[in-house]
Design a protein around this motif. Sequence first.
Motif, PDB file in Angstrom:
ATOM      1  N   ILE A 205     -40.500  -9.871 -19.665  1.00 18.68           N
ATOM      2  CA  ILE A 205     -40.350  -9.099 -18.423  1.00 18.68           C
ATOM      3  C   ILE A 205     -41.300  -7.916 -18.396  1.00 18.68           C
ATOM      4  O   ILE A 205     -41.469  -7.216 -19.392  1.00 18.68           O
ATOM      5  N   PHE A 206     -41.899  -7.689 -17.230  1.00 23.69           N
ATOM      6  CA  PHE A 206     -42.737  -6.508 -17.029  1.00 23.69           C
ATOM      7  C   PHE A 206     -42.064  -5.627 -15.983  1.00 23.69           C
ATOM      8  O   PHE A 206     -41.867  -6.047 -14.839  1.00 23.69           O
ATOM      9  N   ILE A 240     -41.362 -12.620 -15.976  1.00 25.34           N
ATOM     10  CA  ILE A 240     -40.744 -12.095 -14.746  1.00 25.34           C
ATOM     11  C   ILE A 240     -41.365 -10.726 -14.494  1.00 25.34           C
ATOM     12  O   ILE A 240     -41.271  -9.825 -15.334  1.00 25.34           O
ATOM     13  N   PHE A 241     -42.005 -10.559 -13.327  1.00 26.24           N
ATOM     14  CA  PHE A 241     -42.844  -9.385 -13.079  1.00 26.24           C
ATOM     15  C   PHE A 241     -42.366  -8.591 -11.870  1.00 26.24           C
ATOM     16  O   PHE A 241     -41.940  -9.163 -10.862  1.00 26.24           O
ATOM     17  N   ASN A 242     -42.500  -7.272 -11.967  1.00 26.38           N
ATOM     18  CA  ASN A 242     -42.205  -6.395 -10.832  1.00 26.38           C
ATOM     19  C   ASN A 242     -43.359  -6.518  -9.831  1.00 26.38           C
ATOM     20  O   ASN A 242     -44.480  -6.080 -10.105  1.00 26.38           O
ATOM     21  N   ALA A 243     -43.066  -7.116  -8.665  1.00 29.80           N
ATOM     22  CA  ALA A 243     -44.113  -7.384  -7.678  1.00 29.80           C
ATOM     23  C   ALA A 243     -44.667  -6.094  -7.083  1.00 29.80           C
ATOM     24  O   ALA A 243     -45.777  -6.081  -6.555  1.00 29.80           O
ATOM     25  N   VAL A 259     -44.815 -17.898 -13.819  1.00 28.43           N
ATOM     26  CA  VAL A 259     -44.663 -16.556 -13.227  1.00 28.43           C
ATOM     27  C   VAL A 259     -43.571 -16.501 -12.158  1.00 28.43           C
ATOM     28  O   VAL A 259     -43.500 -17.375 -11.295  1.00 28.43           O
ATOM     29  N   GLU A 260     -42.734 -15.447 -12.259  1.00 21.60           N
ATOM     30  CA  GLU A 260     -41.700 -15.192 -11.253  1.00 21.60           C
ATOM     31  C   GLU A 260     -41.746 -13.709 -10.925  1.00 21.60           C
ATOM     32  O   GLU A 260     -42.050 -12.910 -11.807  1.00 21.60           O
ATOM     33  N   ILE A 315     -30.729  -9.253 -13.069  1.00 22.24           N
ATOM     34  CA  ILE A 315     -30.258 -10.433 -12.316  1.00 22.24           C
ATOM     35  C   ILE A 315     -31.278 -11.573 -12.450  1.00 22.24           C
ATOM     36  O   ILE A 315     -30.912 -12.734 -12.680  1.00 22.24           O
ATOM     37  N   ALA A 316     -32.566 -11.211 -12.334  1.00 21.82           N
ATOM     38  CA  ALA A 316     -33.628 -12.239 -12.442  1.00 21.82           C
ATOM     39  C   ALA A 316     -33.557 -12.944 -13.794  1.00 21.82           C
ATOM     40  O   ALA A 316     -33.743 -14.161 -13.881  1.00 21.82           O
ATOM     41  N   VAL A 317     -33.276 -12.179 -14.848  1.00 22.62           N
ATOM     42  CA  VAL A 317     -33.168 -12.767 -16.189  1.00 22.62           C
ATOM     43  C   VAL A 317     -31.945 -13.675 -16.266  1.00 22.62           C
ATOM     44  O   VAL A 317     -32.021 -14.840 -16.695  1.00 22.62           O
ATOM     45  N   CYS A 318     -30.806 -13.156 -15.821  1.00 23.34           N
ATOM     46  CA  CYS A 318     -29.540 -13.873 -16.005  1.00 23.34           C
ATOM     47  C   CYS A 318     -29.468 -15.127 -15.143  1.00 23.34           C
ATOM     48  O   CYS A 318     -28.706 -16.055 -15.449  1.00 23.34           O
TER      49      CYS A 318
END
Length: 497
Positions: A205-206, A240-243, A259-260, A315-318
Amino acid sequence: MKGEYENMKKLADLLEKLEYQCLQGTMDKEITNITFDSRKAEKGCLFFCIKGAVSDGHAYAKDVAEKGAAVLIVQDKVEVPEEVTVIQVENSRYAMACISAAWFGHPAEKLKTIGITGTKGKTTTTYLVKSILENAGHKTGLIGTIETIIGEKKIPSANTTPESYLVQKYFAEMVEAGCDSVVMEVSSQGLMLHRTAGFQFDIGIFTNIEPDHIGPNEHKDFADYLHCKALLFKQCKVGIFNADADHLDEILEGHTCQVETFGFSEKADLRAENTKLVTGKGTLGIAYDVKGLMNFPVEIDLPGAFSVYNSLTAIAVCRHFGVTPENIQKALKQAKVKGRIEMVKVSDEFTLMIDYAHNAMSLESLLTTLKEYKPNRLVCLFGCGGNRSKLRRYEMGEVSGKLADLTIITSDNPRDEEPQEIIDDIKIGIGKTNGKYVEIIDRKEAIAYAIHHGQPGDIVVLAGKGHEDYQEIKGKKYPMDERVLIQEILEEDKQNK
Ligand SMILES: CC(=O)N[C@H]1[C@@H](OP(=O)(O)OP(=O)(O)OC[C@H]2O[C@@H](n3ccc(=O)[nH]c3=O)[C@H](O)[C@@H]2O)O[C@H](CO)[C@@H](O)[C@@H]1O[C@H](C)C(=O)N[C@@H](C)C(=O)N[C@H](CCC(=O)O)C(=O)O
Ligand SMILES: Nc1ncnc2c1ncn2[C@@H]1O[C@H](COP(=O)(O)OP(=O)(O)OP(=O)(O)O)[C@@H](O)[C@H]1O
Ligand SMILES: N[C@H](CCC[C@H](N)C(=O)O)C(=O)O
Ligand SMILES: [Mg+2]
């Protein structure tokens, strides 16, 4: 514990995935232990010679050979008796990561591994992920700035991301304790120094990036900082990246993961919409709708936009664990993190919190967030750490001067510096604004001042020390926990009445 990896003792097996050159001695050796600290070396062990910031592990080669070490892993040539096997590698830290993974039986392969990098939000997000996953029936280990958690066991941290040997040891203990997953903070120094090499993360995660950690013993410049953070995405399956984050393109450069994205941005895969501030008795919270890959409303008792980011990341991770919206909602509603916007009740009239903001980015986002709750006055108490980036002092001074109605400048961890000189640097920053301030060098007296001068409707922030329970002065850590200081002050007030 031993049973798990007691057969992993043959030198050749430990070196399986490494490129190396055997400079002397036989490869046919059984290893009793592995260590990077000469003080822990014992007969039959394998010792890593690591070049550190203070000393060079190669200098202890003779010493460990005398203690009966069987094998040395080196970058440079060393002179030791011929019965000691010497293996040369390009980078001893990288080799330590791979050998430790093998020594502990590749425990990462038995866990779902989640690694979080970014300038801010790592600690908070690890705890949110752990809360959600455990609420949904998973058993999740945690490694980070505050502590390592393995089942019921908690080990205080020296580093945010420990040395690779410890990472692998903790993973093995987590497997042993029945954990199915681990969530860990991956600092840029950790990536730079190969502390998380030797395995692949399932999820990386970023969170965000800002210039920080630049200086002696940290990164040489921002480009190096960026480069190191980006390494995680060459070492994970899903990223998972902060857009909405700055420098996202540079972070994505050379990535090898799927990439998400998440964020407020319309183009994010998982979005936060319709955010609303929520205030309760002594609480500052926020509510929003999750949209995109999942769709449901959430409410948390943590304030502001960055709490939206941190919870949305969790939430994105879970989502990858198939956790239901109900479980996510329930876990987030109860989530609390030590020293991160931690409310402490001192009065019915005003709100006081302990927070870990110790650079301009976090202080600015914290104070901006708190201003949205329209306090009577926003009071910010902070100091800055000695032996750390000087830029922080000017910048934090300027941010507080600009955003707080009153700044109380005090001491943090002075380390080897003079507290008054650090305060003088902060005053240069605050001097660029019209901000009102007082300076009180002793942190307890400064907190007492904040409590005694609190007005109805104020929000008072004690920033910088967060979960820390000590003050570091000239190489020694003295007990100092802000929660305890506050209780002492309240107690003393009662007695003086
Ligand atoms: C600059 C740096 O990264 N230092 C870390 C490093 O210490 P060092 O490089 O000074 O090690 P050293 O003392 O020079 O020793 C070199 C080698 O000789 C060995 N040695 C040393 C003495 C001896 O008698 N015998 C011996 O064998 C040591 O075990 C080591 O293998 O190795 C130590 C043990 O693993 C770390 O605890 C220490 O982190 C210090 C505390 C630190 O402040 N690090 C910061 C820069 C850091 O890593 N921060 C990040 C981010 C923090 C955040 O979240 O903001 C982190 O992940 O913690
Ligand atoms: N997503 C975020 N963006 C900006 N600031 C944040 C964010 N999350 C938390 N903060 C602020 O930064 C402080 C540190 O947050 P946290 O400990 O979660 O980050 P971290 O990445 O682990 O930092 P560190 O590298 O210092 O351990 C908090 O106390 C809060 O003031
Ligand atoms: N773990 C980080 C943050 C310390 C925060 C603050 N309390 C300070 O001492 O600067 C460091 O050592 O740089
Ligand atoms: Mg942290």
